[in-house]
Design a protein around this motif. Sequence first.
Motif, PDB file in Angstrom:
ATOM      1  N   TRP A 179      16.106  24.804   2.199  1.00 27.10           N
ATOM      2  CA  TRP A 179      16.736  24.185   3.534  1.00 27.10           C
ATOM      3  C   TRP A 179      17.046  25.555   4.494  1.00 27.10           C
ATOM      4  O   TRP A 179      16.965  26.761   4.129  1.00 27.10           O
ATOM      5  N   PRO A 180      17.173  24.961   5.676  1.00 24.81           N
ATOM      6  CA  PRO A 180      17.235  26.092   6.749  1.00 24.81           C
ATOM      7  C   PRO A 180      18.748  26.854   6.696  1.00 24.81           C
ATOM      8  O   PRO A 180      19.716  25.688   6.208  1.00 24.81           O
ATOM      9  N   VAL A 181      18.710  28.097   6.678  1.00 25.59           N
ATOM     10  CA  VAL A 181      20.186  28.555   6.490  1.00 25.59           C
ATOM     11  C   VAL A 181      20.449  29.387   7.713  1.00 25.59           C
ATOM     12  O   VAL A 181      21.620  30.203   7.753  1.00 25.59           O
ATOM     13  N   THR A 182      19.506  29.442   8.792  1.00 23.66           N
ATOM     14  CA  THR A 182      19.920  30.318   9.870  1.00 23.66           C
ATOM     15  C   THR A 182      19.464  29.282  11.107  1.00 23.66           C
ATOM     16  O   THR A 182      18.660  28.460  10.962  1.00 23.66           O
ATOM     17  N   PRO A 183      20.000  29.849  12.218  1.00 24.96           N
ATOM     18  CA  PRO A 183      19.619  28.971  13.574  1.00 24.96           C
ATOM     19  C   PRO A 183      18.136  28.700  13.718  1.00 24.96           C
ATOM     20  O   PRO A 183      17.743  27.821  14.059  1.00 24.96           O
ATOM     21  N   GLU A 184      17.574  30.035  13.615  1.00 29.17           N
ATOM     22  CA  GLU A 184      16.091  30.007  13.498  1.00 29.17           C
ATOM     23  C   GLU A 184      15.077  29.091  12.899  1.00 29.17           C
ATOM     24  O   GLU A 184      14.472  28.320  13.203  1.00 29.17           O
ATOM     25  N   ALA A 234       0.767  -1.231  -0.093  1.00 30.70           N
ATOM     26  CA  ALA A 234      -0.167   0.095  -0.335  1.00 30.70           C
ATOM     27  C   ALA A 234       0.873   1.372  -0.116  1.00 30.70           C
ATOM     28  O   ALA A 234       0.281   2.310  -0.358  1.00 30.70           O
ATOM     29  N   GLY A 235       2.082   1.162   0.252  1.00 27.50           N
ATOM     30  CA  GLY A 235       3.127   2.204   0.487  1.00 27.50           C
ATOM     31  C   GLY A 235       2.894   3.110   1.889  1.00 27.50           C
ATOM     32  O   GLY A 235       2.098   2.655   2.344  1.00 27.50           O
ATOM     33  N   PRO A 236       3.583   4.250   1.471  1.00 31.61           N
ATOM     34  CA  PRO A 236       3.744   5.199   2.821  1.00 31.61           C
ATOM     35  C   PRO A 236       2.256   6.045   3.340  1.00 31.61           C
ATOM     36  O   PRO A 236       2.250   6.349   4.428  1.00 31.61           O
ATOM     37  N   GLY A 237       1.490   6.129   2.215  1.00 32.78           N
ATOM     38  CA  GLY A 237       0.217   6.880   2.457  1.00 32.78           C
ATOM     39  C   GLY A 237       0.678   8.052   2.650  1.00 32.78           C
ATOM     40  O   GLY A 237       1.695   8.608   2.220  1.00 32.78           O
ATOM     41  N   GLN A 238      -0.148   9.033   3.373  1.00 38.50           N
ATOM     42  CA  GLN A 238       0.103  10.438   3.432  1.00 38.50           C
ATOM     43  C   GLN A 238       1.091  10.709   4.383  1.00 38.50           C
ATOM     44  O   GLN A 238       0.987  10.405   5.779  1.00 38.50           O
ATOM     45  N   VAL A 239       2.397  11.038   4.085  1.00 40.16           N
ATOM     46  CA  VAL A 239       3.295  11.478   4.936  1.00 40.16           C
ATOM     47  C   VAL A 239       3.495  12.860   5.465  1.00 40.16           C
ATOM     48  O   VAL A 239       3.365  13.899   4.375  1.00 40.16           O
ATOM     49  N   PRO A 240       3.698  13.255   6.673  1.00 41.71           N
ATOM     50  CA  PRO A 240       3.406  14.925   6.713  1.00 41.71           C
ATOM     51  C   PRO A 240       4.550  15.522   6.010  1.00 41.71           C
ATOM     52  O   PRO A 240       5.942  15.252   6.260  1.00 41.71           O
ATOM     53  N   PRO A 241       4.291  16.485   5.212  1.00 37.93           N
ATOM     54  CA  PRO A 241       5.545  17.131   4.265  1.00 37.93           C
ATOM     55  C   PRO A 241       6.130  17.890   5.330  1.00 37.93           C
ATOM     56  O   PRO A 241       5.775  18.512   6.314  1.00 37.93           O
ATOM     57  N   PRO A 242       7.691  18.048   5.199  1.00 36.50           N
ATOM     58  CA  PRO A 242       8.560  18.717   6.023  1.00 36.50           C
ATOM     59  C   PRO A 242       8.196  20.251   5.941  1.00 36.50           C
ATOM     60  O   PRO A 242       7.795  20.682   4.778  1.00 36.50           O
ATOM     61  N   VAL A 243       8.646  21.185   6.904  1.00 42.01           N
ATOM     62  CA  VAL A 243       8.514  22.495   6.770  1.00 42.01           C
ATOM     63  C   VAL A 243       9.496  23.073   5.802  1.00 42.01           C
ATOM     64  O   VAL A 243      10.605  22.334   5.689  1.00 42.01           O
ATOM     65  N   ARG A 244       9.003  23.821   5.100  1.00 45.68           N
ATOM     66  CA  ARG A 244       9.924  24.435   3.971  1.00 45.68           C
ATOM     67  C   ARG A 244      10.517  25.983   4.274  1.00 45.68           C
ATOM     68  O   ARG A 244       9.595  26.788   4.746  1.00 45.68           O
ATOM     69  N   PHE A 245      11.493  26.394   3.603  1.00 41.03           N
ATOM     70  CA  PHE A 245      11.882  27.757   4.007  1.00 41.03           C
ATOM     71  C   PHE A 245      12.273  28.359   2.713  1.00 41.03           C
ATOM     72  O   PHE A 245      12.974  28.194   1.934  1.00 41.03           O
ATOM     73  N   SER A 246      11.042  29.258   2.542  1.00 44.83           N
ATOM     74  CA  SER A 246      11.223  30.331   1.047  1.00 44.83           C
ATOM     75  C   SER A 246      12.793  31.048   1.145  1.00 44.83           C
ATOM     76  O   SER A 246      12.873  31.501   2.173  1.00 44.83           O
ATOM     77  N   PRO A 247      13.513  30.951   0.037  1.00 41.27           N
ATOM     78  CA  PRO A 247      14.459  31.748  -0.069  1.00 41.27           C
ATOM     79  C   PRO A 247      14.294  33.204   0.402  1.00 41.27           C
ATOM     80  O   PRO A 247      13.254  34.037  -0.102  1.00 41.27           O
ATOM     81  N   ASP A 248      15.136  33.817   1.299  1.00 38.74           N
ATOM     82  CA  ASP A 248      14.868  35.240   1.521  1.00 38.74           C
ATOM     83  C   ASP A 248      15.832  36.312   0.572  1.00 38.74           C
ATOM     84  O   ASP A 248      16.416  35.308  -0.487  1.00 38.74           O
ATOM     85  N   VAL A 274      18.627  37.231   0.700  1.00 41.48           N
ATOM     86  CA  VAL A 274      20.378  36.812   0.664  1.00 41.48           C
ATOM     87  C   VAL A 274      20.268  35.561  -0.204  1.00 41.48           C
ATOM     88  O   VAL A 274      21.162  35.509  -0.694  1.00 41.48           O
ATOM     89  N   THR A 275      19.275  34.644   0.263  1.00 45.21           N
ATOM     90  CA  THR A 275      19.134  33.405  -0.341  1.00 45.21           C
ATOM     91  C   THR A 275      19.179  33.565  -2.063  1.00 45.21           C
ATOM     92  O   THR A 275      19.796  32.923  -2.824  1.00 45.21           O
ATOM     93  N   LYS A 276      18.201  34.361  -2.402  1.00 46.74           N
ATOM     94  CA  LYS A 276      17.701  34.706  -3.693  1.00 46.74           C
ATOM     95  C   LYS A 276      19.193  35.214  -4.431  1.00 46.74           C
ATOM     96  O   LYS A 276      19.449  34.665  -5.482  1.00 46.74           O
ATOM     97  N   ASP A 277      19.887  35.930  -3.934  1.00 46.85           N
ATOM     98  CA  ASP A 277      21.031  36.557  -4.531  1.00 46.85           C
ATOM     99  C   ASP A 277      22.134  35.410  -4.575  1.00 46.85           C
ATOM    100  O   ASP A 277      22.824  35.305  -5.824  1.00 46.85           O
ATOM    101  N   VAL A 278      22.190  34.697  -3.780  1.00 46.42           N
ATOM    102  CA  VAL A 278      23.303  33.673  -3.790  1.00 46.42           C
ATOM    103  C   VAL A 278      22.632  32.507  -5.175  1.00 46.42           C
ATOM    104  O   VAL A 278      23.895  32.020  -5.743  1.00 46.42           O
ATOM    105  N   LEU A 279      21.443  32.384  -4.965  1.00 43.89           N
ATOM    106  CA  LEU A 279      20.769  31.492  -5.927  1.00 43.89           C
ATOM    107  C   LEU A 279      21.244  31.868  -7.404  1.00 43.89           C
ATOM    108  O   LEU A 279      21.654  31.092  -8.241  1.00 43.89           O
ATOM    109  N   ARG A 280      21.029  33.137  -7.516  1.00 42.36           N
ATOM    110  CA  ARG A 280      21.306  33.624  -8.912  1.00 42.36           C
ATOM    111  C   ARG A 280      23.047  33.368  -9.107  1.00 42.36           C
ATOM    112  O   ARG A 280      23.320  33.211 -10.007  1.00 42.36           O
ATOM    113  N   LEU A 281      23.686  33.867  -8.216  1.00 42.59           N
ATOM    114  CA  LEU A 281      25.257  33.909  -8.293  1.00 42.59           C
ATOM    115  C   LEU A 281      25.524  32.263  -8.614  1.00 42.59           C
ATOM    116  O   LEU A 281      26.258  32.043  -9.591  1.00 42.59           O
ATOM    117  N   VAL A 282      25.151  31.399  -7.976  1.00 48.31           N
ATOM    118  CA  VAL A 282      25.374  29.919  -8.273  1.00 48.31           C
ATOM    119  C   VAL A 282      24.864  29.347  -9.579  1.00 48.31           C
ATOM    120  O   VAL A 282      25.742  28.702 -10.322  1.00 48.31           O
TER     121      VAL A 282
END
Length: 514
Positions: free
Chosen positions: A235-240, A195-209, A211-219
């Motif tokens: 992905w999480p990029v800060t301690p918070e 039957a498979g895993p069924g509904q697995v709770p999706p992980p929390v996601r962090f939208s790029p702010d 700083v991250t958007k700049d980095v994504l463009r650069l990369v």
Amino acid sequence: MANRRRPRHLVVVLGDQLNLDAAAFDGFDATQDLVWMAEVAEESTHVWSHQARIALFLSAMRHFRQRAEAAGYRVDYRQLEDAENRGSLAAELAAACQRLRPELLIVTEPGDYRVQEALRATAQEAGLPLEIRSDRHFLCTKAEFADHAQSRKQLRMEFFYRELRQRTSTLMEEGKPLGGQWNFDAENRSAFGKAGPGQVPPPVRFSPDAVTKDVLRLVAQRFADHPGRLSHFDWPVTPEEAEAALQDFLDNRLPRFGQYQDAMWTAEPWLYHSRLSAALNLKLLDPRRVIQQAEARLEDGVPLAAVEGFIRQILGWREYVRGIYWHFMPEYLERNALEATQPLPAFYWTGETEINCLRHALGQTLEYGYAHHIQRLMVTGLFALLLGVRPQAVHEWYLAVYLDAVEWVELPNTLGMSQYADGGVMASKPYVASGSYIHRMSNYCQGCRFKPTERTGPTACPFTTLYWDFLRRHEHRLRSNPRMTMQLKNLARIPKMEQAAVAEAAQRLREQYA
Ligand code: FAD
Ligand code: SF4
């Protein structure tokens, strides 16, 4: 900065040392001392790094700089796109030493032997003293691990883990393991069933702010020819953010973590895993807190088997592999106990293969920079081991393609646990299995043109062919290992004629993937 007077201490902060409570900051005096950081291309090119891995490090470093400056630290920071960037840590540090002339360089223990040696050489050439301070992020110091290792003929994670449980009073009750046993493997490691895993709770996601958007463009621009994609970067990029990811895991996935920690399913990259390795390895998250918070969930009714299964990974495996790395480096890097010489198949970099389990595990890796432990160990790693790939080529691939890859943790897992190239330091026997294991633990075989039970013939599963050939090729080495007795007995049951056919089929596979 150039106009300021000569700093007393230059505190070097590397890309995986993003915690302000590190020992390197002890005694930091913002009026006299300076933090030094550099983004350099070499760290992304010495292995052909996944684009998301590069972005993660750069974004987390830039956020750290903001935190450090907000906390009153002065930071001398070199950005990747700065015109005069010299491209390597050593060259940048040498130039900084000349420009700033600090009295002393301070760094927390690097996570990579190569980097540690480069820092030492640079300091020596600059004629400056270098103070390397112990990394308090870890629960076991290098010296404590050396003590543990000294008194033993053979190292095993289990005994090391039990010592750490006792020393840190984790999951202990009146000197005994909570629940009366040290591990609950028998209750863990189920497959999902049809039957498979069924509904697995999706992980929390962090939208790029921003700083991250700049980095994504650069990369995207600078490393366009590198493997992997950036479009899912969350992905999480800060301690918070790392803390939010931890709480999300504890709330939603920890209760079933142990039970399904070895299961795999198509299009389900995360399942009940924590996705915390990268945040931990960049030091955005303290392992003590992760362990304490997981243990506290027992009071909310989370099963002990799940809590212990998770804590074992952090307090046990994570600390153990670091101990192994520093205990055996630098010679560990060159080990090749099984004398494997095959090149890594080119499809590891593209995911383009008709071998369905590999296509899924590799495709997911390239898409996200993530695969869970069993996908790494029993799909991508297993195939390389069975095929006889040179362990250093396998190591370079793992170091390149996973977001959480830092050499202290990646190398013992790859070279030792997965490829058995250390001859049994990490694992008491090679982790080898036929396609039947993958069939049992996943649904990959359902969409595959091969049959997991067949070892020769046009629809023979490449894992199964190579598994029997592996046992045949290495029988002489494995015979003295009591843990291999059963597998070798099964090999002996295969008639010699058929063993010869397996050998031929395996040779054809090696030629096909050379
Ligand atoms: P979970 O399954 O949720 O586990 C929880 C945590 O336990 C992880 O976040 C991690 O910090 C720790 N952990 C679990 N297993 C191990 C282990 N074997 N060694 C050390 N820590 C462990 N892990 C890395 O962090 N970096 C690597 O470069 C890396 N390379 C690997 C290469 C191979 C060939 C193999 C077999 C394993 C490797 N691992 C590595 C270990 C493990 O696969 C990852 O830590 C895990 O898959 C990360 O996903 P997660 O955070 O969802 O982990
Ligand atoms: Fe992988 Fe073999 Fe299953 Fe195909 S049959 S998915 S190759 S294990």
